[in-house]
Design a protein around this motif. Structure first.
Motif, PDB file in Angstrom:
ATOM      1  N   LEU A   1       0.827  -1.205   0.000  1.00 21.04           N
ATOM      2  CA  LEU A   1       0.000   0.000   0.000  1.00 21.04           C
ATOM      3  C   LEU A   1       0.859   1.252   0.000  1.00 21.04           C
ATOM      4  N   ASN A   2       1.875   1.289   0.847  1.00 20.15           N
ATOM      5  CA  ASN A   2       2.745   2.465   0.914  1.00 20.15           C
ATOM      6  C   ASN A   2       3.494   2.686  -0.399  1.00 20.15           C
ATOM      7  N   GLY A   3       3.946   1.619  -1.021  1.00 21.83           N
ATOM      8  CA  GLY A   3       4.611   1.740  -2.316  1.00 21.83           C
ATOM      9  C   GLY A   3       3.660   2.232  -3.398  1.00 21.83           C
ATOM     10  N   ALA A   4       2.450   1.698  -3.399  1.00 23.75           N
ATOM     11  CA  ALA A   4       1.451   2.108  -4.389  1.00 23.75           C
ATOM     12  C   ALA A   4       1.062   3.567  -4.196  1.00 23.75           C
ATOM     13  N   TYR A   5       0.960   3.982  -2.935  1.00 29.29           N
ATOM     14  CA  TYR A   5       0.628   5.377  -2.644  1.00 29.29           C
ATOM     15  C   TYR A   5       1.729   6.293  -3.175  1.00 29.29           C
ATOM     16  N   SER A   6       2.976   5.955  -2.911  1.00 32.42           N
ATOM     17  CA  SER A   6       4.103   6.759  -3.409  1.00 32.42           C
ATOM     18  C   SER A   6       4.116   6.804  -4.929  1.00 32.42           C
ATOM     19  N   ASP A   7       3.882   5.663  -5.561  1.00 35.51           N
ATOM     20  CA  ASP A   7       3.858   5.610  -7.027  1.00 35.51           C
ATOM     21  C   ASP A   7       2.710   6.442  -7.599  1.00 35.51           C
ATOM     22  N   ALA A   8       1.556   6.381  -6.954  1.00 37.19           N
ATOM     23  CA  ALA A   8       0.392   7.134  -7.439  1.00 37.19           C
ATOM     24  C   ALA A   8       0.632   8.642  -7.330  1.00 37.19           C
TER      25      ALA A   8
ATOM     26  N   ARG B   1      -3.151  17.938  -6.763  1.00 39.02           N
ATOM     27  CA  ARG B   1      -3.731  16.586  -6.735  1.00 39.02           C
ATOM     28  C   ARG B   1      -3.048  15.709  -5.688  1.00 39.02           C
ATOM     29  N   GLN B   2      -1.756  15.935  -5.437  1.00 43.88           N
ATOM     30  CA  GLN B   2      -1.081  15.202  -4.367  1.00 43.88           C
ATOM     31  C   GLN B   2      -1.742  15.491  -3.027  1.00 43.88           C
ATOM     32  N   GLN B   3      -2.092  16.752  -2.814  1.00 41.85           N
ATOM     33  CA  GLN B   3      -2.749  17.151  -1.572  1.00 41.85           C
ATOM     34  C   GLN B   3      -4.124  16.512  -1.451  1.00 41.85           C
ATOM     35  N   VAL B   4      -4.852  16.449  -2.556  1.00 42.86           N
ATOM     36  CA  VAL B   4      -6.176  15.816  -2.544  1.00 42.86           C
ATOM     37  C   VAL B   4      -6.045  14.324  -2.227  1.00 42.86           C
ATOM     38  N   LEU B   5      -5.056  13.675  -2.840  1.00 40.65           N
ATOM     39  CA  LEU B   5      -4.832  12.257  -2.568  1.00 40.65           C
ATOM     40  C   LEU B   5      -4.416  12.031  -1.110  1.00 40.65           C
TER      41      LEU B   5
END
Length: 133
Positions: free
Chosen positions: A63-70, A78-82
């Motif tokens: 999950l943490n890797g996917a979050y960083s990749d996203a 958009r980073q702030q929204v995510l």
């Protein structure tokens, strides 16, 4: 069918009817190591909880890797929204899974921990699908 699936299915059907479809959609996300661990657990609560904890650590790292990749290709806005969405998701996941812990008995521990694992794997898959948006 794996030996551990009926045990989890029993918990799901008897205690957590709303999770039946969610479980089947996430089983493919789990590592083969988890299935082997559950097969070897013999249905012993502490062994099942250890299997879930080990798989949770793997799925949380995913999950943490996917979050960083996203986040990588997103604008700052958009980073702030995510980030905001992720914080709300964590609050929801934890509160929802804590609710299962109030069922009582040893199955409550399994249900609550299984909820954390399932929700984390599902969110990791969701974030993995967001990469490149």
């Amino acid at each position: 069918m794996k030996k551990w699936r009926p045990a989890i299915a029993l918990v799901t059907c008897l205690i957590l009817p709303v999770t039946a479809t969610a479980q089947s959609s996430t089983e493919d996300e789990y590592t083969g190591r988890f299935g082997k661990c559950m097969d070897a657990s013999g249905g012993v609560t502490v062994e099942i909880l250890n299997c879930i904890a080990d798989e949770f650590a793997t799925q949380d790292a995913r999950l943490n890797g996917a979050y960083s990749d996203a986040r990588r290709d997103l604008s700052e806005e958009r980073q702030q929204v995510l980030l905001n969405a992720q914080r709300h998701w964590i609050t929801y996941r934890d509160a929802n899974c804590d609710f299962y812990a109030t069922i009582g008995g040893t199955l409550a521990q399994i249900a609550s921990n299984d909820c954390l694992l399932r929700e984390t794997a599902m969110r990791a898959a969701e974030l993995e699908n967001m990469v490149g948006w």
